[in-house]
Motif scaffolding. Structure first.
Motif, PDB file in Angstrom:
ATOM      1  N   ARG A   1      34.179  43.159  60.578  1.00  0.00           N
ATOM      2  CA  ARG A   1      33.526  44.317  59.949  1.00  0.00           C
ATOM      3  C   ARG A   1      34.277  45.610  60.277  1.00  0.00           C
ATOM      4  O   ARG A   1      34.418  46.490  59.429  1.00  0.00           O
ATOM      5  CB  ARG A   1      32.054  44.392  60.387  1.00  0.00           C
ATOM      6  N   TRP A   2      34.773  45.709  61.485  1.00  0.00           N
ATOM      7  CA  TRP A   2      35.573  46.870  61.872  1.00  0.00           C
ATOM      8  C   TRP A   2      36.904  46.880  61.103  1.00  0.00           C
ATOM      9  O   TRP A   2      37.300  47.908  60.564  1.00  0.00           O
ATOM     10  CB  TRP A   2      35.830  46.859  63.376  1.00  0.00           C
ATOM     11  N   THR A   3      37.571  45.739  61.077  1.00  0.00           N
ATOM     12  CA  THR A   3      38.850  45.650  60.368  1.00  0.00           C
ATOM     13  C   THR A   3      38.690  46.065  58.907  1.00  0.00           C
ATOM     14  O   THR A   3      39.478  46.873  58.385  1.00  0.00           O
ATOM     15  CB  THR A   3      39.394  44.212  60.431  1.00  0.00           C
ATOM     16  N   LEU A   4      37.686  45.532  58.231  1.00  0.00           N
ATOM     17  CA  LEU A   4      37.495  45.822  56.810  1.00  0.00           C
ATOM     18  C   LEU A   4      37.133  47.288  56.574  1.00  0.00           C
ATOM     19  O   LEU A   4      37.594  47.898  55.598  1.00  0.00           O
ATOM     20  CB  LEU A   4      36.415  44.903  56.241  1.00  0.00           C
ATOM     21  N   THR A   5      36.328  47.847  57.458  1.00  0.00           N
ATOM     22  CA  THR A   5      35.947  49.252  57.316  1.00  0.00           C
ATOM     23  C   THR A   5      37.169  50.156  57.447  1.00  0.00           C
ATOM     24  O   THR A   5      37.344  51.109  56.671  1.00  0.00           O
ATOM     25  CB  THR A   5      34.884  49.628  58.355  1.00  0.00           C
ATOM     26  N   ILE A   6      38.013  49.858  58.430  1.00  0.00           N
ATOM     27  CA  ILE A   6      39.237  50.651  58.605  1.00  0.00           C
ATOM     28  C   ILE A   6      40.147  50.505  57.392  1.00  0.00           C
ATOM     29  O   ILE A   6      40.657  51.495  56.850  1.00  0.00           O
ATOM     30  CB  ILE A   6      39.979  50.208  59.887  1.00  0.00           C
TER      31      ILE A   6
ATOM     32  N   GLY B   1      26.980  32.298  40.859  1.00  0.00           N
ATOM     33  CA  GLY B   1      26.022  32.614  39.817  1.00  0.00           C
ATOM     34  C   GLY B   1      25.224  33.873  40.012  1.00  0.00           C
ATOM     35  O   GLY B   1      24.293  34.146  39.245  1.00  0.00           O
ATOM     36  N   VAL B   2      25.552  34.679  41.032  1.00  0.00           N
ATOM     37  CA  VAL B   2      24.829  35.933  41.270  1.00  0.00           C
ATOM     38  C   VAL B   2      25.838  37.051  41.494  1.00  0.00           C
ATOM     39  O   VAL B   2      26.951  36.822  41.974  1.00  0.00           O
ATOM     40  CB  VAL B   2      23.875  35.822  42.473  1.00  0.00           C
ATOM     41  N   ASP B   3      25.447  38.278  41.146  1.00  0.00           N
ATOM     42  CA  ASP B   3      26.315  39.438  41.356  1.00  0.00           C
ATOM     43  C   ASP B   3      26.329  39.802  42.834  1.00  0.00           C
ATOM     44  O   ASP B   3      25.272  39.826  43.483  1.00  0.00           O
ATOM     45  CB  ASP B   3      25.805  40.635  40.551  1.00  0.00           C
ATOM     46  N   ARG B   4      27.522  40.093  43.347  1.00  0.00           N
ATOM     47  CA  ARG B   4      27.646  40.450  44.754  1.00  0.00           C
ATOM     48  C   ARG B   4      28.694  41.552  44.946  1.00  0.00           C
ATOM     49  O   ARG B   4      29.760  41.521  44.318  1.00  0.00           O
ATOM     50  CB  ARG B   4      28.099  39.236  45.585  1.00  0.00           C
ATOM     51  N   PRO B   5      28.387  42.538  45.817  1.00  0.00           N
ATOM     52  CA  PRO B   5      29.442  43.491  46.189  1.00  0.00           C
ATOM     53  C   PRO B   5      30.446  42.779  47.085  1.00  0.00           C
ATOM     54  O   PRO B   5      30.082  41.916  47.885  1.00  0.00           O
ATOM     55  CB  PRO B   5      28.674  44.568  46.962  1.00  0.00           C
ATOM     56  N   ALA B   6      31.704  43.117  46.916  1.00  0.00           N
ATOM     57  CA  ALA B   6      32.748  42.463  47.710  1.00  0.00           C
ATOM     58  C   ALA B   6      33.889  43.438  47.949  1.00  0.00           C
ATOM     59  O   ALA B   6      34.057  44.429  47.232  1.00  0.00           O
ATOM     60  CB  ALA B   6      33.269  41.214  46.986  1.00  0.00           C
ATOM     61  N   LEU B   7      34.656  43.150  48.979  1.00  0.00           N
ATOM     62  CA  LEU B   7      35.891  43.875  49.255  1.00  0.00           C
ATOM     63  C   LEU B   7      37.018  42.986  48.757  1.00  0.00           C
ATOM     64  O   LEU B   7      37.278  41.925  49.334  1.00  0.00           O
ATOM     65  CB  LEU B   7      36.009  44.170  50.747  1.00  0.00           C
ATOM     66  N   VAL B   8      37.656  43.402  47.676  1.00  0.00           N
ATOM     67  CA  VAL B   8      38.597  42.538  46.961  1.00  0.00           C
ATOM     68  C   VAL B   8      40.036  42.950  47.248  1.00  0.00           C
ATOM     69  O   VAL B   8      40.446  44.077  46.957  1.00  0.00           O
ATOM     70  CB  VAL B   8      38.329  42.572  45.446  1.00  0.00           C
ATOM     71  N   TRP B   9      40.784  42.012  47.831  1.00  0.00           N
ATOM     72  CA  TRP B   9      42.219  42.174  48.031  1.00  0.00           C
ATOM     73  C   TRP B   9      42.925  41.585  46.816  1.00  0.00           C
ATOM     74  O   TRP B   9      42.663  40.445  46.436  1.00  0.00           O
ATOM     75  CB  TRP B   9      42.676  41.432  49.285  1.00  0.00           C
ATOM     76  N   THR B  10      43.828  42.347  46.225  1.00  0.00           N
ATOM     77  CA  THR B  10      44.619  41.867  45.097  1.00  0.00           C
ATOM     78  C   THR B  10      46.086  41.829  45.516  1.00  0.00           C
ATOM     79  O   THR B  10      46.660  42.872  45.852  1.00  0.00           O
ATOM     80  CB  THR B  10      44.447  42.758  43.866  1.00  0.00           C
ATOM     81  N   PHE B  11      46.665  40.632  45.499  1.00  0.00           N
ATOM     82  CA  PHE B  11      48.051  40.430  45.927  1.00  0.00           C
ATOM     83  C   PHE B  11      48.927  40.090  44.730  1.00  0.00           C
ATOM     84  O   PHE B  11      48.548  39.265  43.890  1.00  0.00           O
ATOM     85  CB  PHE B  11      48.149  39.279  46.935  1.00  0.00           C
ATOM     86  N   SER B  12      50.096  40.688  44.680  1.00  0.00           N
ATOM     87  CA  SER B  12      51.133  40.276  43.743  1.00  0.00           C
ATOM     88  C   SER B  12      52.163  39.468  44.522  1.00  0.00           C
ATOM     89  O   SER B  12      52.672  39.931  45.546  1.00  0.00           O
ATOM     90  CB  SER B  12      51.807  41.494  43.103  1.00  0.00           C
ATOM     91  N   LEU B  13      52.436  38.247  44.039  1.00  0.00           N
ATOM     92  CA  LEU B  13      53.413  37.381  44.690  1.00  0.00           C
ATOM     93  C   LEU B  13      54.572  37.132  43.736  1.00  0.00           C
ATOM     94  O   LEU B  13      54.376  36.997  42.520  1.00  0.00           O
ATOM     95  CB  LEU B  13      52.782  36.029  45.070  1.00  0.00           C
ATOM     96  N   ASP B  14      55.782  37.029  44.284  1.00  0.00           N
ATOM     97  CA  ASP B  14      56.925  36.674  43.451  1.00  0.00           C
ATOM     98  C   ASP B  14      56.984  35.150  43.311  1.00  0.00           C
ATOM     99  O   ASP B  14      56.134  34.439  43.862  1.00  0.00           O
ATOM    100  CB  ASP B  14      58.223  37.268  44.016  1.00  0.00           C
ATOM    101  N   PRO B  15      57.940  34.598  42.571  1.00  0.00           N
ATOM    102  CA  PRO B  15      57.965  33.139  42.356  1.00  0.00           C
ATOM    103  C   PRO B  15      58.123  32.314  43.619  1.00  0.00           C
ATOM    104  O   PRO B  15      57.820  31.117  43.607  1.00  0.00           O
ATOM    105  CB  PRO B  15      59.185  32.954  41.432  1.00  0.00           C
ATOM    106  N   THR B  16      58.558  32.944  44.727  1.00  0.00           N
ATOM    107  CA  THR B  16      58.688  32.210  45.995  1.00  0.00           C
ATOM    108  C   THR B  16      57.427  32.298  46.845  1.00  0.00           C
ATOM    109  O   THR B  16      57.364  31.713  47.924  1.00  0.00           O
ATOM    110  CB  THR B  16      59.873  32.742  46.816  1.00  0.00           C
ATOM    111  N   GLY B  17      56.415  33.037  46.370  1.00  0.00           N
ATOM    112  CA  GLY B  17      55.188  33.200  47.139  1.00  0.00           C
ATOM    113  C   GLY B  17      55.203  34.381  48.086  1.00  0.00           C
ATOM    114  O   GLY B  17      54.226  34.606  48.807  1.00  0.00           O
ATOM    115  N   ALA B  18      56.281  35.164  48.092  1.00  0.00           N
ATOM    116  CA  ALA B  18      56.343  36.350  48.947  1.00  0.00           C
ATOM    117  C   ALA B  18      55.494  37.470  48.350  1.00  0.00           C
ATOM    118  O   ALA B  18      55.440  37.653  47.125  1.00  0.00           O
ATOM    119  CB  ALA B  18      57.785  36.815  49.102  1.00  0.00           C
TER     120      ALA B  18
END
Length: 471
Positions: free
Chosen positions: A355-360, A137-154
């Motif tokens: 935090r290091w992983t996400l920054t890189i 219910g509140v606005d938040r900054p986020a690091l958003v990963w967007t994945f495309s998966l095929d019908p097998t989940g790959a």
């Protein structure tokens, strides 16, 4: 649902237990509070406004009931070519000033610790439970990963972007599992489908999951302490697959860029496999075909022998650590249980290294140089994480031992029944059903895992966290 919860019932034991738990916290140098300078910096911390606005998407979080430090939110869609999975991670890098007071304190702590009387957070609550947390219910900054998966989940493609989101629902495991079992529509409706496909992808990779039952100390509203023993719900395993997928994507980005920090684990050697095979034969559940991951997935969780098998399998899941690289890509880049390179990237509110992983990963995704502070401090991370993990393990083990001693105090001099879980020479790891206690005890000659034995409780020392049994 909880398998078993046993409460410390006597007031005298409760008083002694409270004192012992306070001593454990002091011994672990685990302070709930933060220095004024750290709090002042956290209070004034603000994140830049992301240019990408994803508030029209229906993100939801899924965590234990009552959680406030919400690291991840998901949004799942079916598409003509498979699925789209968006996985938003709390944008902690946007709030923490490199080399500032909050950063320095987080490096000292390493991770959130879990004590009997509450969490000991990595970051001040104004960040971890409010401004940086993906609360509904509140606005938040986020690091958003967007994945495309095929019908097998790959995974057929992914990207990482900084965005503004708004979570629409804070889900918890147990009520979400009940809702899914009833076939109700909701934010997690596709989670069983996508989760099952990702588990199949894990099988195809040769990955393995241990999924041992959890044992933790809980504090009831009336202030009494208890041991709760529970097996992960299916919804937890499906949700974990989203995190694993993200960690593998983060690892691939860093490997391509030639800089990062991986979570690695070596493949068990031939001796470890031989030992485990012999143990499964002795337990009457022989591992004869397929990979050890397939064998573990095929175990019947209702079978009383499954727990001893899983305990034996724990020897295969050893040697995990962190591998830093800047330049040459490491040869030992794989996390063997996942059967792929992997990085911690989904819990920055509760774990320092993320935090290091996400920054890189964000810098690489944007085609920008990795910040200098990241490069300068990368080599410090493995030691910082190892030290904090050891502190967490000691605190958790000592806390459980102390509460178990309190649970058994009223039973000193009485006889109880226990199930043998694993043999350790002339002694064994045993599991008592009521109260819910796991301990070490002598067992009769010829006893084997799965057997029920009768033992007399001879001593329970709450302050020392020790219990003793006799045949």
């Amino acid at each position: 649902m909880p398998q078993r919860r046993s409460h410390v019932s006597t007031s005298a034991a409760q008083t002694e237990l409270a004192t012992a738990l306070a001593v454990l916290r002091e011994a672990a140098e685990a302070s709930l509070g933060f220095q004024p300078g750290v709090l002042a910096e956290a209070d004034s911390a603000t994140a830049p406004q992301p240019t990408l606005d994803l508030r029209d998407l229906s993100f939801a979080t899924l965590d234990p009931e009552g959680s406030r430090d919400l690291d991840q939110a998901f949004q799942l869609e079916r598409t003509a070519s498979g699925y789209t999975v968006r996985y938003a991670i709390a944008d902690v890098p946007a709030f923490v000033v490199p080399d500032g007071a909050v950063d320095a304190e987080a490096r000292r702590r390493g991770q959130t610790l879990y004590a009997a009387d509450g969490r000991i957070p990595l970051h001040p609550p104004v960040l971890s439970e409010d401004r940086a947390s993906l609360l509904a219910g509140v606005d938040r900054p986020a690091l958003v990963w967007t994945f495309s998966l095929d019908p097998t989940g790959a995974v057929t493609g992914f990207r990482l972007e900084r965005a503004l989101i708004r979570s629409r629902a804070q889900l918890d495991y147990e009520s979400t599992q009940r809702s899914l079992d009833r076939g109700e529509d909701g934010p997690a409706s596709l989670l069983p489908e996508i989760g099952a496909l990702r588990i199949e992808q894990e099988r195809l990779r040769g990955g393995a999951s241990l999924n041992l039952p959890d044992e933790e100390v809980v504090r009831a509203p009336d202030g009494t302490y208890a041991i709760e023993r529970r097996s992960p719900l299916p919804v937890e395993e499906w949700n974990a697959q989203l995190s694993l997928m993200t960690g593998m994507a983060a690892a691939s980005l860093m490997l391509d860029a030639g800089i990062g920090i991986l979570r690695t684990m070596p493949e068990p050697d031939a001796e470890a496999f031989d030992t485990f095979r012999h143990q499964t034969e002795a337990l009457g559940r022989s591992w004869t075909t397929g990979t050890y991951g397939e064998y573990l997935r095929g175990l019947d969780r209702r079978d009383p022998i499954t727990l001893p098998v899983l305990e034996a399998a724990a020897s295969l899941f050893r040697g995990a650590g962190y591998r830093v690289f800047d330049g040459a890509v490491p040869q030992d880049a794989v996390q063997a249980a996942i059967a792929a390179p992997y990085a911690h990237a989904t819990a920055p509110l509760r774990r320092l290294v993320d935090r290091w992983t996400l920054t890189i990963c964000l810098a690489v995704s944007n085609g920008e140089p990795v910040p200098g502070w990241v490069r300068d401090s990368l080599d410090e991370l493995p030691a910082l994480m190892q030290e904090s993990s050891q502190r967490a393990s000691r605190l958790n083990s000592a806390t459980i031992n102390t509460v178990e001693a309190a649970l058994l105090t009223p039973l000193v001099g009485t006889t109880i029944e226990a199930t043998v879980i694993a043999l350790r020479g002339e002694r064994a790891t045993i599991q008592i059903a009521e109260p819910a206690v796991t301990a070490t005890a002598p067992v009769p000659p010829g006893a084997k895992p799965g057997d029920v034995v009768r033992l007399r409780v001879t001593r329970a020392d709450i302050a020392a966290g020790e219990v003793e049994f006799a045949l």
